[in-house]
Write an enzyme that holds these catalytic residues in place. Sequence first.
Site, PDB file in Angstrom:
ATOM      1  N   ASN A 216     -13.130  49.166 -43.437  1.00  0.00           N
ATOM      2  CA  ASN A 216     -13.503  48.610 -42.128  1.00  0.00           C
ATOM      3  C   ASN A 216     -13.818  49.755 -41.178  1.00  0.00           C
ATOM      4  O   ASN A 216     -13.672  50.922 -41.540  1.00  0.00           O
ATOM      5  CB  ASN A 216     -12.393  47.698 -41.591  1.00  0.00           C
ATOM      6  CG  ASN A 216     -11.090  48.454 -41.385  1.00  0.00           C
ATOM      7  OD1 ASN A 216     -10.987  49.327 -40.535  1.00  0.00           O
ATOM      8  ND2 ASN A 216     -10.086  48.141 -42.205  1.00  0.00           N
ATOM      9  N   ILE A 315       2.231  44.328 -44.226  1.00  0.00           N
ATOM     10  CA  ILE A 315       3.230  45.384 -43.988  1.00  0.00           C
ATOM     11  C   ILE A 315       4.067  45.050 -42.744  1.00  0.00           C
ATOM     12  O   ILE A 315       5.287  45.013 -42.789  1.00  0.00           O
ATOM     13  CB  ILE A 315       2.547  46.760 -43.798  1.00  0.00           C
ATOM     14  CG1 ILE A 315       1.614  47.055 -44.985  1.00  0.00           C
ATOM     15  CG2 ILE A 315       3.582  47.859 -43.635  1.00  0.00           C
ATOM     16  CD1 ILE A 315       0.678  48.230 -44.785  1.00  0.00           C
ATOM     17  N   LYS A 346       0.953  35.744 -33.250  1.00  0.00           N
ATOM     18  CA  LYS A 346       1.303  36.849 -34.167  1.00  0.00           C
ATOM     19  C   LYS A 346       2.592  37.549 -33.733  1.00  0.00           C
ATOM     20  O   LYS A 346       3.400  37.937 -34.576  1.00  0.00           O
ATOM     21  CB  LYS A 346       0.168  37.884 -34.191  1.00  0.00           C
ATOM     22  CG  LYS A 346      -0.908  37.517 -35.202  1.00  0.00           C
ATOM     23  CD  LYS A 346      -2.064  38.490 -35.200  1.00  0.00           C
ATOM     24  CE  LYS A 346      -3.294  37.820 -35.777  1.00  0.00           C
ATOM     25  NZ  LYS A 346      -4.499  38.613 -35.648  1.00  0.00           N
TER      26      LYS A 346
HETATM   27  N1  CTP Z   1      -1.129  44.473 -40.749  1.00  0.00           N
HETATM   28  C1  CTP Z   1      -0.279  44.869 -41.743  1.00  0.00           C
HETATM   29  N2  CTP Z   1      -0.554  44.608 -43.053  1.00  0.00           N
HETATM   30  C2  CTP Z   1      -1.650  43.926 -43.412  1.00  0.00           C
HETATM   31  C3  CTP Z   1      -2.532  43.493 -42.406  1.00  0.00           C
HETATM   32  C4  CTP Z   1      -2.242  43.786 -41.085  1.00  0.00           C
HETATM   33  O1  CTP Z   1       0.722  45.489 -41.432  1.00  0.00           O
HETATM   34  N3  CTP Z   1      -1.894  43.694 -44.687  1.00  0.00           N
HETATM   35  C5  CTP Z   1      -0.766  44.759 -39.361  1.00  0.00           C
HETATM   36  C6  CTP Z   1      -1.747  45.625 -38.603  1.00  0.00           C
HETATM   37  O2  CTP Z   1      -1.370  46.987 -38.671  1.00  0.00           O
HETATM   38  C7  CTP Z   1      -1.637  45.062 -37.203  1.00  0.00           C
HETATM   39  C8  CTP Z   1      -1.352  43.603 -37.419  1.00  0.00           C
HETATM   40  O3  CTP Z   1      -0.751  43.518 -38.692  1.00  0.00           O
HETATM   41  O4  CTP Z   1      -0.540  45.625 -36.482  1.00  0.00           O
HETATM   42  C9  CTP Z   1      -2.581  42.767 -37.418  1.00  0.00           C
HETATM   43  O5  CTP Z   1      -2.188  41.492 -37.743  1.00  0.00           O
HETATM   44  P1  CTP Z   1      -3.069  40.548 -38.629  1.00  0.00           P
HETATM   45  O6  CTP Z   1      -2.498  39.182 -38.487  1.00  0.00           O
HETATM   46  O7  CTP Z   1      -3.270  41.044 -39.989  1.00  0.00           O
HETATM   47  O8  CTP Z   1      -4.385  40.707 -37.858  1.00  0.00           O
HETATM   48  P2  CTP Z   1      -5.742  40.337 -38.353  1.00  0.00           P
HETATM   49  O9  CTP Z   1      -6.030  40.966 -39.658  1.00  0.00           O
HETATM   50  O10 CTP Z   1      -6.622  40.665 -37.222  1.00  0.00           O
HETATM   51  O11 CTP Z   1      -5.444  38.774 -38.570  1.00  0.00           O
HETATM   52  P3  CTP Z   1      -6.399  37.535 -38.769  1.00  0.00           P
HETATM   53  O12 CTP Z   1      -7.229  37.882 -39.938  1.00  0.00           O
HETATM   54  O13 CTP Z   1      -5.400  36.478 -39.064  1.00  0.00           O
HETATM   55  O14 CTP Z   1      -7.089  37.407 -37.485  1.00  0.00           O
END
Ligand code: CTP
Length: 412
Positions: A216, A315, A346
Amino acid sequence: MMESVLWPELAGRRVLLGVSGGVAAYKSAELCRLLVRCGASVDVMMTRSARQFVGEVTFAALSGRPVATELFDPAQEAQIGHIGLADRAELCVIAPATANLLAKLAHGLADDLVSTVCLAYHGKLLCAPAMNVHMWQHPATQENLATLRRRGVSTVGPGAGEMACGHVGEGRMAEPEEILQAAGACLAPQDLAGRAILVSAGPTHEPLDPVRFLGNRSSGKMGFALAAEAAARGAEVTLVAGPSALETPWGVRRVDVRTAAEMALEVRSRAPTHSALVMAAAVADYRPRAVAAAKLKKATLGEHPVLELERTEDILGGLRALCPDAVLVGFAAETGEGLAEHAARKLTAKGCDLLVGNDVSALGAGFEAETNRVVIFEAGEGAPSSEPLPLLSKRTVARLILDRVARRLEGR
Ligand code: CTP
Protein backbone atom coordinates in the site's frame (compact mmCIF):
# COMPACT_ATOMS: atom_id res chain seq x y z
CA MET A 1 13.64 20.55 5.18
CA MET A 2 13.14 16.83 5.73
CA GLU A 3 10.34 16.03 8.15
CA SER A 4 12.79 13.95 10.18
CA VAL A 5 14.86 17.00 11.01
CA LEU A 6 12.06 19.45 11.74
CA TRP A 7 12.43 20.23 15.41
CA PRO A 8 9.63 22.40 16.84
CA GLU A 9 11.45 22.35 20.21
CA LEU A 10 14.09 24.66 18.72
CA ALA A 11 11.72 27.39 17.53
CA GLY A 12 12.27 30.62 19.44
CA ARG A 13 14.98 29.08 21.67
CA ARG A 14 18.39 30.66 22.37
CA VAL A 15 21.18 28.33 21.36
CA LEU A 16 24.86 29.01 21.97
CA LEU A 17 27.04 27.28 19.40
CA GLY A 18 30.68 26.83 20.39
CA VAL A 19 33.06 26.00 17.57
CA SER A 20 36.51 24.66 18.39
CA GLY A 21 39.45 24.00 16.08
CA GLY A 22 38.99 20.94 13.94
CA VAL A 23 38.47 20.34 10.23
CA ALA A 24 34.84 19.53 11.05
CA ALA A 25 34.32 23.23 11.85
CA TYR A 26 33.06 23.63 8.27
CA LYS A 27 30.18 21.26 9.09
CA SER A 28 29.24 23.51 12.00
CA ALA A 29 28.39 26.24 9.51
CA GLU A 30 25.69 23.92 8.15
CA LEU A 31 24.59 23.13 11.70
CA CYS A 32 24.25 26.86 12.36
CA ARG A 33 22.10 27.22 9.23
CA LEU A 34 19.85 24.32 10.26
CA LEU A 35 19.40 25.71 13.79
CA VAL A 36 18.42 29.10 12.39
CA ARG A 37 16.05 27.40 9.95
CA CYS A 38 14.31 25.66 12.85
CA GLY A 39 13.65 29.11 14.33
CA ALA A 40 16.40 29.13 16.98
CA SER A 41 18.29 32.30 17.79
CA VAL A 42 21.95 31.30 17.55
CA ASP A 43 24.92 32.99 19.22
CA VAL A 44 28.21 31.64 17.90
CA MET A 45 31.50 31.64 19.81
CA MET A 46 34.72 30.42 18.24
CA THR A 47 38.12 29.44 19.55
CA ARG A 48 41.19 30.97 17.95
CA SER A 49 42.06 27.69 16.22
CA ALA A 50 38.47 27.28 14.91
CA ARG A 51 39.08 30.48 12.95
CA GLN A 52 42.01 28.82 11.23
CA PHE A 53 39.45 26.53 9.60
CA VAL A 54 36.39 28.75 9.03
CA GLY A 55 36.09 32.53 9.11
CA GLU A 56 33.82 34.18 11.65
CA VAL A 57 32.11 36.07 8.82
CA THR A 58 30.53 32.79 7.68
CA PHE A 59 28.92 32.25 11.06
CA ALA A 60 27.92 35.91 11.39
CA ALA A 61 26.15 35.72 8.03
CA LEU A 62 24.41 32.43 8.84
CA SER A 63 23.33 33.37 12.36
CA GLY A 64 22.61 37.02 11.58
CA ARG A 65 24.37 37.95 14.84
CA PRO A 66 27.87 39.06 15.85
CA VAL A 67 30.27 36.22 16.56
CA ALA A 68 32.22 36.10 19.82
CA THR A 69 35.90 35.31 19.39
CA GLU A 70 37.85 37.23 22.04
CA LEU A 71 37.67 37.33 25.81
CA PHE A 72 39.62 40.56 26.30
CA ASP A 73 38.41 42.68 23.39
CA PRO A 74 36.65 45.72 24.93
CA ALA A 75 34.58 46.39 21.79
CA GLN A 76 33.35 42.79 21.59
CA GLU A 77 32.78 42.63 25.31
CA ALA A 78 30.61 45.76 25.16
CA GLN A 79 28.64 44.37 22.22
CA ILE A 80 28.25 40.70 23.23
CA GLY A 81 29.44 40.20 26.83
CA HIS A 82 30.79 36.75 27.53
CA ILE A 83 28.83 36.18 30.76
CA GLY A 84 25.71 37.42 28.96
CA LEU A 85 26.25 34.67 26.36
CA ALA A 86 26.27 32.06 29.12
CA ASP A 87 23.27 33.56 30.92
CA ARG A 88 21.09 33.92 27.83
CA ALA A 89 21.58 30.43 26.38
CA GLU A 90 18.95 27.72 26.85
CA LEU A 91 21.21 25.15 25.22
CA CYS A 92 24.93 25.16 24.46
CA VAL A 93 26.19 22.99 21.60
CA ILE A 94 29.92 22.45 21.16
CA ALA A 95 30.60 21.28 17.60
CA PRO A 96 33.21 20.26 16.87
CA ALA A 97 34.36 19.46 20.39
CA THR A 98 38.09 18.76 20.09
CA ALA A 99 40.01 16.53 22.51
CA ASN A 100 41.60 19.69 23.92
CA LEU A 101 38.27 21.43 24.55
CA LEU A 102 36.74 18.30 26.11
CA ALA A 103 39.74 18.11 28.45
CA LYS A 104 39.29 21.76 29.42
CA LEU A 105 35.57 21.28 30.04
CA ALA A 106 36.19 18.17 32.15
CA HIS A 107 38.75 19.95 34.31
CA GLY A 108 37.06 23.34 34.56
CA LEU A 109 39.76 25.31 32.76
CA ALA A 110 38.90 28.80 31.59
CA ASP A 111 41.84 30.10 29.55
CA ASP A 112 40.01 31.41 26.49
CA LEU A 113 36.57 32.69 25.50
CA VAL A 114 34.86 29.35 24.78
CA SER A 115 36.11 27.51 27.88
CA THR A 116 35.35 30.55 30.08
CA VAL A 117 31.80 30.88 28.77
CA CYS A 118 31.27 27.11 29.25
CA LEU A 119 32.41 27.37 32.87
CA ALA A 120 30.02 30.25 33.46
CA TYR A 121 27.18 28.33 31.79
CA HIS A 122 25.03 26.02 33.89
CA GLY A 123 22.38 24.84 31.42
CA LYS A 124 22.11 21.85 29.13
CA LEU A 125 25.36 21.15 27.24
CA LEU A 126 25.67 19.01 24.10
CA CYS A 127 29.08 18.06 22.70
CA ALA A 128 29.81 16.66 19.24
CA PRO A 129 33.36 15.25 19.56
CA ALA A 130 35.62 15.26 16.50
CA MET A 131 39.22 14.14 16.45
CA ASN A 132 41.74 11.66 15.10
CA VAL A 133 40.92 8.04 15.96
CA HIS A 134 43.93 7.63 18.28
CA MET A 135 43.11 10.83 20.17
CA TRP A 136 39.52 9.57 20.51
CA GLN A 137 40.64 6.18 21.82
CA HIS A 138 43.15 7.65 24.27
CA PRO A 139 42.16 6.85 27.88
CA ALA A 140 42.52 10.56 28.76
CA THR A 141 39.83 11.51 26.25
CA GLN A 142 37.56 8.64 27.28
CA GLU A 143 37.95 9.52 30.97
CA ASN A 144 37.22 13.18 30.26
CA LEU A 145 34.08 12.17 28.38
CA ALA A 146 32.98 9.88 31.21
CA THR A 147 33.42 12.79 33.64
CA LEU A 148 31.36 15.10 31.44
CA ARG A 149 28.59 12.51 30.94
CA ARG A 150 28.45 11.92 34.71
CA ARG A 151 27.75 15.63 35.07
CA GLY A 152 24.83 15.40 32.66
CA VAL A 153 26.57 16.57 29.49
CA SER A 154 25.03 14.98 26.36
CA THR A 155 27.14 13.77 23.46
CA VAL A 156 26.36 12.98 19.85
CA GLY A 157 28.73 10.92 17.71
CA PRO A 158 31.47 10.62 16.73
CA GLY A 159 30.88 8.37 13.76
CA ALA A 160 33.32 6.04 12.10
CA GLY A 161 34.80 6.40 8.63
CA GLU A 162 37.59 7.99 6.69
CA MET A 163 38.97 11.11 8.31
CA ALA A 164 40.78 14.18 7.02
CA CYS A 165 44.02 12.97 8.66
CA GLY A 166 43.95 9.86 6.44
CA HIS A 167 43.13 7.42 9.26
CA VAL A 168 40.02 5.31 9.17
CA GLY A 169 38.08 4.75 12.38
CA GLU A 170 35.99 6.44 15.03
CA GLY A 171 36.38 10.16 15.55
CA ARG A 172 34.50 11.80 12.69
CA MET A 173 32.05 14.46 13.86
CA ALA A 174 28.36 13.52 13.65
CA GLU A 175 26.56 14.97 10.64
CA PRO A 176 24.88 18.38 11.17
CA GLU A 177 21.36 16.91 10.92
CA GLU A 178 22.19 14.34 13.59
CA ILE A 179 23.52 17.07 15.90
CA LEU A 180 20.39 19.12 15.20
CA GLN A 181 18.20 16.20 16.24
CA ALA A 182 20.20 15.68 19.43
CA ALA A 183 19.87 19.42 20.15
CA GLY A 184 16.08 19.23 19.65
CA ALA A 185 15.94 16.27 22.02
CA CYS A 186 17.89 18.27 24.66
CA LEU A 187 15.18 20.94 24.63
CA ALA A 188 12.13 18.67 24.51
CA PRO A 189 10.19 18.07 27.73
CA GLN A 190 11.24 14.73 29.28
CA ASP A 191 7.72 13.67 30.21
CA LEU A 192 8.19 10.19 28.71
CA ALA A 193 11.54 9.51 30.41
CA GLY A 194 11.89 5.91 31.50
CA ARG A 195 8.81 4.78 29.52
CA ALA A 196 9.19 2.01 26.95
CA ILE A 197 7.14 2.78 23.85
CA LEU A 198 6.62 0.48 20.90
CA VAL A 199 5.67 2.08 17.58
CA SER A 200 4.71 0.30 14.36
CA ALA A 201 5.08 2.17 11.07
CA GLY A 202 5.02 1.89 7.31
CA PRO A 203 3.30 -0.55 4.98
CA THR A 204 3.66 -4.30 4.79
CA HIS A 205 4.56 -6.19 1.63
CA GLU A 206 2.77 -9.49 1.10
CA PRO A 207 4.63 -11.61 -1.47
CA LEU A 208 2.93 -13.17 -4.46
CA ASP A 209 6.07 -14.71 -5.87
CA PRO A 210 9.81 -13.96 -5.49
CA VAL A 211 9.52 -10.61 -7.34
CA ARG A 212 5.99 -9.30 -6.67
CA PHE A 213 4.03 -8.28 -3.62
CA LEU A 214 0.76 -6.68 -2.52
CA GLY A 215 1.47 -3.42 -0.70
CA ASN A 216 0.00 0.00 0.00
CA ARG A 217 1.04 3.64 -0.30
CA SER A 218 2.08 4.17 3.33
CA SER A 219 5.46 5.96 3.55
CA GLY A 220 5.91 5.43 7.30
CA LYS A 221 6.21 9.20 7.93
CA MET A 222 3.54 9.34 10.66
CA GLY A 223 4.97 6.38 12.58
CA PHE A 224 8.56 7.61 12.22
CA ALA A 225 7.49 11.07 13.47
CA LEU A 226 5.87 9.42 16.51
CA ALA A 227 9.03 7.42 17.21
CA ALA A 228 11.22 10.55 16.86
CA GLU A 229 8.99 12.60 19.14
CA ALA A 230 8.76 9.88 21.80
CA ALA A 231 12.55 9.41 21.81
CA ALA A 232 13.09 13.16 22.06
CA ARG A 233 10.85 13.19 25.12
CA GLY A 234 13.00 10.60 26.85
CA ALA A 235 11.17 7.36 25.99
CA GLU A 236 12.97 4.15 25.10
CA VAL A 237 11.52 3.63 21.67
CA THR A 238 11.35 0.49 19.57
CA LEU A 239 10.15 1.07 16.03
CA VAL A 240 8.89 -1.97 14.15
CA ALA A 241 9.00 -0.72 10.58
CA GLY A 242 7.64 -2.16 7.38
CA PRO A 243 9.56 -1.39 4.16
CA SER A 244 10.37 2.34 4.28
CA ALA A 245 13.14 4.51 2.86
CA LEU A 246 13.04 6.85 5.86
CA GLU A 247 16.07 7.29 8.11
CA THR A 248 15.93 5.87 11.61
CA PRO A 249 15.16 8.76 13.99
CA TRP A 250 17.72 9.72 16.60
CA GLY A 251 17.75 7.49 19.69
CA VAL A 252 15.29 4.94 18.26
CA ARG A 253 15.83 1.16 18.12
CA ARG A 254 14.56 -0.03 14.74
CA VAL A 255 13.38 -3.51 13.81
CA ASP A 256 12.76 -3.96 10.09
CA VAL A 257 10.04 -6.32 8.90
CA ARG A 258 8.40 -7.05 5.57
CA THR A 259 5.11 -8.87 5.97
CA ALA A 260 2.14 -8.58 8.34
CA ALA A 261 3.11 -11.95 9.82
CA GLU A 262 6.66 -10.71 10.55
CA MET A 263 5.30 -7.49 12.05
CA ALA A 264 2.85 -9.48 14.20
CA LEU A 265 5.70 -11.63 15.49
CA GLU A 266 7.99 -8.70 16.35
CA VAL A 267 5.23 -6.55 17.89
CA ARG A 268 3.62 -9.32 19.94
CA SER A 269 6.89 -10.67 21.34
CA ARG A 270 7.99 -7.20 22.44
CA ALA A 271 4.66 -5.68 23.51
CA PRO A 272 4.44 -7.00 27.11
CA THR A 273 7.54 -5.05 28.22
CA HIS A 274 6.20 -1.73 26.90
CA SER A 275 3.96 0.77 28.66
CA ALA A 276 2.54 2.29 25.47
CA LEU A 277 1.89 0.69 22.07
CA VAL A 278 1.31 3.00 19.12
CA MET A 279 0.22 1.08 16.04
CA ALA A 280 0.64 3.49 13.14
CA ALA A 281 1.51 0.86 10.53
CA ALA A 282 -0.75 0.33 7.53
CA VAL A 283 -0.82 -3.43 7.90
CA ALA A 284 -2.22 -5.49 5.04
CA ASP A 285 -5.56 -7.02 6.00
CA TYR A 286 -5.14 -9.78 3.38
CA ARG A 287 -2.25 -11.67 1.84
CA PRO A 288 -2.05 -14.03 -1.15
CA ARG A 289 -3.13 -17.45 0.01
CA ALA A 290 -0.24 -19.13 -1.77
CA VAL A 291 3.20 -17.69 -2.52
CA ALA A 292 4.64 -19.06 -5.75
CA ALA A 293 8.16 -20.41 -5.36
CA ALA A 294 9.13 -19.19 -8.86
CA LYS A 295 8.13 -16.06 -10.78
CA LEU A 296 4.56 -16.34 -12.07
CA LYS A 297 4.44 -16.49 -15.89
CA LYS A 298 1.77 -15.04 -18.20
CA ALA A 299 1.83 -18.25 -20.14
CA THR A 300 0.54 -20.23 -17.19
CA LEU A 301 -1.67 -17.49 -15.65
CA GLY A 302 -3.75 -16.85 -18.77
CA GLU A 303 -5.90 -13.75 -19.50
CA HIS A 304 -7.95 -13.37 -16.28
CA PRO A 305 -6.12 -14.88 -13.36
CA VAL A 306 -7.91 -14.75 -10.00
CA LEU A 307 -5.90 -14.08 -6.87
CA GLU A 308 -7.02 -15.92 -3.79
CA LEU A 309 -6.40 -14.02 -0.54
CA GLU A 310 -6.57 -14.86 3.13
CA ARG A 311 -6.83 -12.66 6.23
CA THR A 312 -3.73 -11.59 8.10
CA GLU A 313 -3.61 -11.48 11.87
CA ASP A 314 -5.09 -8.30 13.42
CA ILE A 315 -2.05 -7.21 15.42
CA LEU A 316 -3.70 -4.27 17.21
CA GLY A 317 -6.82 -6.31 17.92
CA GLY A 318 -4.83 -8.85 19.94
CA LEU A 319 -2.75 -6.44 22.02
CA ARG A 320 -5.24 -5.53 24.77
CA ALA A 321 -5.42 -9.14 25.96
CA LEU A 322 -1.62 -9.33 25.87
CA CYS A 323 -1.02 -6.00 27.64
CA PRO A 324 -3.97 -5.15 29.89
CA ASP A 325 -2.29 -2.10 31.45
CA ALA A 326 -0.56 -0.51 28.44
CA VAL A 327 -1.76 2.67 26.76
CA LEU A 328 -2.93 1.44 23.37
CA VAL A 329 -3.12 3.74 20.35
CA GLY A 330 -4.65 2.67 17.04
CA PHE A 331 -5.00 4.37 13.69
CA ALA A 332 -7.85 4.27 11.22
CA ALA A 333 -7.29 5.33 7.65
CA GLU A 334 -10.57 6.10 5.95
CA THR A 335 -11.48 7.64 2.64
CA GLY A 336 -14.48 9.93 2.92
CA GLU A 337 -17.79 9.56 4.74
CA GLY A 338 -18.30 7.79 8.04
CA LEU A 339 -14.87 8.43 9.55
CA ALA A 340 -16.27 9.25 13.00
CA GLU A 341 -18.50 6.17 13.22
CA HIS A 342 -15.84 3.77 11.91
CA ALA A 343 -13.14 5.21 14.17
CA ALA A 344 -15.29 5.21 17.33
CA ARG A 345 -16.32 1.60 16.62
CA LYS A 346 -12.67 0.52 16.13
CA LEU A 347 -11.62 2.26 19.37
CA THR A 348 -14.05 0.15 21.39
CA ALA A 349 -13.71 -3.07 19.39
CA LYS A 350 -9.90 -3.10 19.65
CA GLY A 351 -9.74 -1.95 23.29
CA CYS A 352 -7.75 1.20 22.45
CA ASP A 353 -7.24 4.20 24.73
CA LEU A 354 -6.82 6.45 21.71
CA LEU A 355 -7.68 6.06 18.09
CA VAL A 356 -6.37 8.46 15.49
CA GLY A 357 -8.68 8.73 12.52
CA ASN A 358 -7.53 10.28 9.30
CA ASP A 359 -9.19 10.81 5.97
CA VAL A 360 -6.35 9.77 3.69
CA SER A 361 -8.21 11.14 0.66
CA ALA A 362 -8.26 14.71 2.08
CA LEU A 363 -5.93 17.36 0.68
CA GLY A 364 -2.61 17.52 2.58
CA ALA A 365 -3.41 14.42 4.63
CA GLY A 366 -2.58 10.80 4.04
CA PHE A 367 0.21 8.56 2.95
CA GLU A 368 3.07 10.45 1.32
CA ALA A 369 2.20 13.91 2.69
CA GLU A 370 4.35 15.85 5.18
CA THR A 371 1.16 17.05 6.86
CA ASN A 372 -1.86 15.33 8.28
CA ARG A 373 -5.38 16.22 9.37
CA VAL A 374 -6.66 13.86 12.03
CA VAL A 375 -9.42 13.41 14.57
CA ILE A 376 -8.29 11.97 17.92
CA PHE A 377 -10.86 9.72 19.59
CA GLU A 378 -10.28 8.99 23.26
CA ALA A 379 -11.91 6.39 25.49
CA GLY A 380 -13.45 7.78 28.66
CA GLU A 381 -16.20 7.13 31.16
CA GLY A 382 -19.06 7.20 28.66
CA ALA A 383 -18.94 7.45 24.88
CA PRO A 384 -15.51 8.19 23.35
CA SER A 385 -14.64 11.88 23.05
CA SER A 386 -13.44 13.21 19.70
CA GLU A 387 -11.16 16.13 18.90
CA PRO A 388 -10.66 17.22 15.29
CA LEU A 389 -7.24 18.83 14.72
CA PRO A 390 -6.37 21.28 11.92
CA LEU A 391 -3.92 20.48 9.12
CA LEU A 392 -0.56 20.11 10.90
CA SER A 393 2.91 18.71 10.22
CA LYS A 394 3.12 15.01 11.06
CA ARG A 395 5.65 15.87 13.75
CA THR A 396 3.16 18.22 15.45
CA VAL A 397 0.40 15.61 15.15
CA ALA A 398 2.83 13.17 16.82
CA ARG A 399 3.43 15.66 19.61
CA LEU A 400 -0.31 16.08 20.26
CA ILE A 401 -0.91 12.32 20.26
CA LEU A 402 1.97 11.76 22.70
CA ASP A 403 0.71 14.59 24.96
CA ARG A 404 -2.39 12.43 25.46
CA VAL A 405 -0.33 9.24 25.87
CA ALA A 406 1.79 10.99 28.55
CA ARG A 407 -1.37 12.09 30.39
CA ARG A 408 -2.79 8.58 30.35
CA LEU A 409 0.52 7.11 31.53
CA GLU A 410 0.56 9.36 34.59
CA GLY A 411 -0.02 7.22 37.64
CA ARG A 412 0.19 3.93 35.72
N1 CTP B 1 -3.85 -3.17 12.14
C1 CTP B 1 -3.20 -4.24 12.68
N2 CTP B 1 -3.17 -5.44 12.04
C2 CTP B 1 -3.79 -5.63 10.86
C3 CTP B 1 -4.48 -4.54 10.29
C4 CTP B 1 -4.48 -3.32 10.95
O1 CTP B 1 -2.63 -4.09 13.74
N3 CTP B 1 -3.74 -6.80 10.26
C5 CTP B 1 -3.87 -1.91 12.89
C6 CTP B 1 -3.24 -0.73 12.19
O2 CTP B 1 -1.89 -0.59 12.56
C7 CTP B 1 -4.11 0.41 12.67
C8 CTP B 1 -5.46 -0.20 12.84
O3 CTP B 1 -5.23 -1.58 13.06
O4 CTP B 1 -3.68 0.90 13.95
C9 CTP B 1 -6.33 -0.05 11.64
O5 CTP B 1 -7.48 -0.75 11.89
P1 CTP B 1 -8.23 -1.55 10.77
O6 CTP B 1 -9.57 -1.89 11.32
O7 CTP B 1 -7.44 -2.64 10.20
O8 CTP B 1 -8.30 -0.42 9.73
P2 CTP B 1 -8.60 -0.58 8.28
O9 CTP B 1 -7.70 -1.57 7.65
O10 CTP B 1 -8.58 0.79 7.77
O11 CTP B 1 -10.06 -1.23 8.46
P3 CTP B 1 -11.26 -1.43 7.46
O12 CTP B 1 -10.69 -2.20 6.34
O13 CTP B 1 -12.18 -2.23 8.30
O14 CTP B 1 -11.70 -0.07 7.16
